[in-house]
Design an enzyme around this catalytic site. Structure first.
Site, PDB file in Angstrom:
ATOM      1  CG  HIS A  99      -2.022   0.861   1.333  1.00  4.91           C
ATOM      2  ND1 HIS A  99      -1.905   2.231   1.337  1.00  4.91           N
ATOM      3  CD2 HIS A  99      -3.352   0.617   1.455  1.00  4.91           C
ATOM      4  CE1 HIS A  99      -3.087   2.785   1.456  1.00  4.91           C
ATOM      5  NE2 HIS A  99      -3.986   1.842   1.524  1.00  4.91           N
ATOM      6  CD  GLU A 105      -3.405   1.365  -1.955  1.00  2.00           C
ATOM      7  OE1 GLU A 105      -3.958   0.283  -1.628  1.00  2.00           O
ATOM      8  OE2 GLU A 105      -3.913   2.487  -1.770  1.00  2.00           O
TER       9      GLU A 105
HETATM   10  O1  TA6 Z   1      -6.189   1.658  -0.460  1.00  2.00           O
HETATM   11  C1  TA6 Z   1      -7.187   2.629  -0.279  1.00  2.00           C
HETATM   12  C2  TA6 Z   1      -7.939   2.306   0.998  1.00  2.00           C
HETATM   13  O2  TA6 Z   1      -8.592   1.066   0.904  1.00  2.00           O
HETATM   14  C3  TA6 Z   1      -8.894   3.456   1.279  1.00  2.00           C
HETATM   15  O3  TA6 Z   1     -10.240   3.070   1.118  1.00  2.00           O
HETATM   16  C4  TA6 Z   1      -8.544   3.865   2.705  1.00  2.00           C
HETATM   17  O4  TA6 Z   1      -9.313   3.170   3.627  1.00  2.00           O
HETATM   18  C5  TA6 Z   1      -7.065   3.483   2.752  1.00  2.00           C
HETATM   19  O5  TA6 Z   1      -7.028   2.224   2.107  1.00  2.00           O
HETATM   20  C6  TA6 Z   1      -6.417   3.499   4.095  1.00  2.00           C
HETATM   21  O6  TA6 Z   1      -6.872   2.458   4.894  1.00  2.00           O
HETATM   22  P1  TA6 Z   1      -6.341   2.415   6.422  1.00  2.00           P
HETATM   23  O7  TA6 Z   1      -6.944   1.200   7.025  1.00  2.00           O
HETATM   24  O8  TA6 Z   1      -4.826   2.327   6.351  1.00  2.00           O
HETATM   25  O9  TA6 Z   1      -6.780   3.701   7.019  1.00  2.00           O
END
Ligand code: TA6
Length: 301
Positions: free
Chosen positions: A169, A273
Site C-alpha cells: 500500500h 498500491e
Molecule cells: O487503499 C485505499 C484504501 O482502501 C482506502 O479506502 C482507505 O481506507 C485506505 O485504504 C487506508 O486504509 P487504512 O486502514 O490504512 O486507514
C-alpha cells in the site's frame, strides 16, 4: 542462520547478528525497533513492526515515500505512510467487522531472517512471519530503486486450499496532488470506491486528482508513472505477480476523519498500491507459493 521467531529482536541483538556497513538498528518512534540503511547510494528505514518500510531516498533525490506526521507507532496499530503490507484481506474484513482493516500483516512484528549487500551500494533485508496458515517472506532491497517482493506459501500439509488478498500500500510523496498525473492505467477499467463501488470503463486518460480518489484498477499488470512537475520528477511503480492497482488520495473530508492523518497533509501524498484484491485474490493449494513484487524508482525530469 534463521533466527527463531521467539528470539529477542532488540537493536543490540540485531547489530550482533547482522553486522553490515551502512546498516544499523535502533529504537525509532514509539520505541519500535527499526533498521536504518545509510550508504553512498541510498538511505532507508524499515520497522520490524509490520515489516514496514517508512523511508526510501536514493542519493540525489528527495524522499520518495510519504509519512504522516500524525502516524502512531504502537504494537497492534498500523503505521500511516511508507509501505504498509495489507494481508490476508484488503479493506474491511468481508464478514467480521471486529477484525482490523487491511488484515494483520501490518500489525505484527516480523522476524528479520537475513541481510545482504548489493553491488549498487544497496542493502537487502529478508523478513518472515506466519499469518493464519500462510508463511510469508518479504524481501526489501534498498538501492537505486526500492524493490519489494512478498512471497506467500501454503504448507504442503495444508488440509485445504486457501485464498488471500494482498497489497503493498505504497504512499508516495508529491508536491501537490492537484498538480500530478498518473499514467499507465488509461486502458484499465476500475471500481470507483468513492462512488458506490461502481464498475467504471477505462477512461483512456492519465489519472488527475480533482477530489477524493479511491479506485481499484483490475485486471492490470501495467507499471504506473507518476509525474510531479513541481518536484521536477517522475516516480515509476513497476510490478510483477499483481493483477490489481489501487490509486488513493483521501482529500479533505476523509483525511479529517482519520486521527493518524493530519488534516492538512492530503495534498502531499498519493497511494499507488501493488495488489491482488477482489476478483484478483489469490488461491493457493497445499505446497504452492505466490510472489508479488513492486519496484519503485525515481528520476529527475
Ligand atoms: O487503499 C485505499 C484504501 O482502501 C482506502 O479506502 C482507505 O481506507 C485506505 O485504504 C487506508 O486504509 P487504512 O486502514 O490504512 O486507514
Amino acid at each position: 542462520m534463521t533466527p527463531n521467531p521467539g528470539d529477542a529482536q532488540t537493536p543490540e541483538d540485531l547489530k550482533e547478528r547482522f553486522c553490515f556497513r551502512g546498516l544499523t538498528f535502533e529504537r525509532g518512534s514509539g520505541g519500535l525497533v527499526r533498521a536504518v540503511v545509510s550508504t553512498d547510494s541510498v538511505t532507508g528505514e524499515l520497522y520490524l513492526h509490520g515489516a514496514h518500510v517508512t523511508a526510501f531516498r536514493p542519493h540525489g533525490h528527495e524522499s520518495v515515500l510519504w509519512m504522516s506526521a500524525a502516524s502512531v507507532f504502537e504494537p497492534g496499530k498500523p503505521i500511516r505512510g511508507g509501505v504498509p503490507i495489507c494481508f490476508p484481506w484488503f479493506g474491511p474484513h468481508p464478514s467480521d467487522n471486529t477484525l482490523p482493516g487491511h488484515g494483520r500483516a501490518r500489525l505484527q512484528e516480523w522476524t528479520l531472517a537475513s541481510v545482504w549487500n548489493f553491488d549498487d551500494g544497496g542493502i537487502g533485508l529478508q523478513l518472515q512471519t506466519v499469518i493464519d496458515n500462510f508463511e510469508l517472506s518479504y524481501h526489501v532491497h534498498f538501492g537505486r530503486r526500492l524493490e519489494l517482493e512478498l512471497r506467500v506459501s501454503l504448507p504442503s500439509d495444508a488440509a485445504s486450499p486457501a485464498i488471500f488478498e494482498e497489497a503493498l500500500h505504497t504512499y508516495l510523496a508529491v508536491s501537490d496532488i492537484r498538480q500530478v498525473r498518473v499514467a499507465g492505467l488509461e486502458s484499465s477499467e476500475f471500481i470507483d470506491k468513492v462512488g458506490n463501488a461502481a464498475s467504471m470503463p477505462a477512461t483512456g486518460e492519465p489519472i488527475e486528482f480533482p477530489g477524493e480518489t479511491d479506485r481499484v484498477y483490475a485486471p492490470t499488470s501495467s507499471p504506473c508513472v507518476l509525474t510531479d512537475p513541481e518536484k521536477c520528477r517522475t516516480i515509476t511503480v513497476a510490478k510483477a505477480g499483481s493483477q490489481s492497482t489501487v490509486v488513493w488520495n483521501p482529500w479533505i473530508a476523509k483525511s479529517a476523519r482519520m486521527p493518524d492523518f493530519g488534516d492538512h497533509e492530503w495534498p502531499g501524498m498519493v497511494c499507488i498500491e501493488t495488489a491482488n484484491v477482489g476478483a484478483s485474490a489469490v488461491t493457493l493449494h497445499a505446497g504452492q507459493s505466490h510472489t508479488m513484487a513492486a519496484v519503485i524508482s525515481v528520476s529527475h525530469n
